[in-house]
Design an enzyme around this catalytic site. Sequence first.
Site, short mmCIF file in Angstrom:
data_model
loop_
_atom_site.label_atom_id
_atom_site.label_comp_id
_atom_site.label_asym_id
_atom_site.label_seq_id
_atom_site.Cartn_x
_atom_site.Cartn_y
_atom_site.Cartn_z
CG ASP A 34 -2.08 -0.86 1.17
OD1 ASP A 34 -2.29 -1.41 0.10
OD2 ASP A 34 -2.77 -1.01 2.19
CB CYS A 51 -18.29 -6.37 3.16
SG CYS A 51 -16.79 -5.39 3.19
S1 SF4 Z 1 -19.91 -12.35 0.57
FE1 SF4 Z 1 -20.42 -13.56 -1.23
S2 SF4 Z 1 -20.47 -12.09 -2.89
FE2 SF4 Z 1 -19.37 -11.12 -1.21
S3 SF4 Z 1 -17.22 -11.56 -1.61
FE3 SF4 Z 1 -17.98 -13.17 -0.27
S4 SF4 Z 1 -18.61 -14.82 -1.68
FE4 SF4 Z 1 -18.42 -12.95 -2.90
S1 SF4 Z 2 -19.52 -3.30 4.63
FE1 SF4 Z 2 -19.75 -1.54 3.27
S2 SF4 Z 2 -19.20 0.18 4.59
FE2 SF4 Z 2 -18.35 -1.64 5.55
S3 SF4 Z 2 -16.25 -1.83 4.73
FE3 SF4 Z 2 -17.61 -3.10 3.47
S4 SF4 Z 2 -18.11 -1.76 1.77
FE4 SF4 Z 2 -17.36 -0.40 3.40
#
Ligand code: SF4
Ligand code: SF4
Length: 361
Positions: free
Chosen positions: A140, A251
Amino acid sequence: MSSNPEIFKKLIKAEAKNLGFCLIGISAPQELNHYSKYQNWIQTGKNAGMTYLASKTALEAKIFPPALFPDCKSIISLAAQFPNPNQYQNATGTQPTSGILASYALGTDYHEILMQQMTLLMTSVIDRTGNEVKWMSAVDTLPMAERELAVQAGLGWIGKNGMLNTLEYGSTVFLSEIMLDLALPPDEPQSKDFCGECNLCVDACPTHCILPDRTLDANRCLSYLTIEHRGEIPSAFHEVLGERIFGCDTCIVVCPWNQKSKSEPRIQALFPESLTNQLDIKTSLPEIIEHFHRYFQHSAIRRAGKVGFLRNCLIRLANAQTANADQLMDEIVSRFPHPDIIKYYAVLSNKDSRDNKKELE
Ligand code: SF4
Ligand code: SF4
């Protein structure tokens, strides 16, 4: 002493594993085919305040890495695991005067550790082979297209949330790269998409900032807002920030590949000693205020800056809505009466504005 590229590659891979990297692959320098996507991302302002990503050098290097190192004949992509947030979930709930940190920031600053590991890797292999090799490393620290390069080197695929995802370690990996002037046999790129029909990260993102082309609108991403963004965080994001004070793991947490991934703390320094992702703001406050840079000297948290980090703490404390948290907000502003902190405090401690929060669209 050998200059055989096959032997050099074998030694690089073996030594990288010895040094704690979990995945390693090699690609040949080439034009990466994400140019229109990257250009569109920049042109539509999805890079938010990260204007350095729109510089001429960054644009050139993101597409063709040798723009940074003209002698480049191979690129080594390395992955090193960071703590899986699924292991750091807080069963007992967060204290109103504590905040949640992104799991990648729980250990020692990865820039520091991975730069050291890459130097050890290259000096060890160069010593053993006798090759005269020029190289340049990045974690990075240069505008490299690290995820696209990792795909080219066969490490994984780019998931719907824009992160590199791997079959073995999910997306809980730091990426780093070494460009060198020795042509090494490249590995097979990863051409499959293992996200399939899954959409969990897109659905779970609290600000709906994950875009269909697997990029993020940084203007709305809680990681960006709490780490890179300077200035006020728009009030529409305050409530959704919840207990977070640095970054966002949502996420990552929901991704099935992270729920079944191996956890191997092979580079111990990247992992914390205790199994917690909470920072007790109350206890840490004197050090944060008096010695922010020293206190976070070896932590990625430094990146938010003192004012930015205290801004995040104020929002979290306002979200707690308890007398203890309110008291701590008062303490922050009285001990650190920086003009921006006074401004954030005024907005957050105003009961009317708390009750009339703007809804996130
Ligand atoms: S949560 Fe599902 S869609 Fe998102 S990165 Fe992981 S496998 Fe892919
Ligand atoms: S869940 Fe959404 S807000 Fe949180 S790090 Fe992932 S993309 Fe960003």
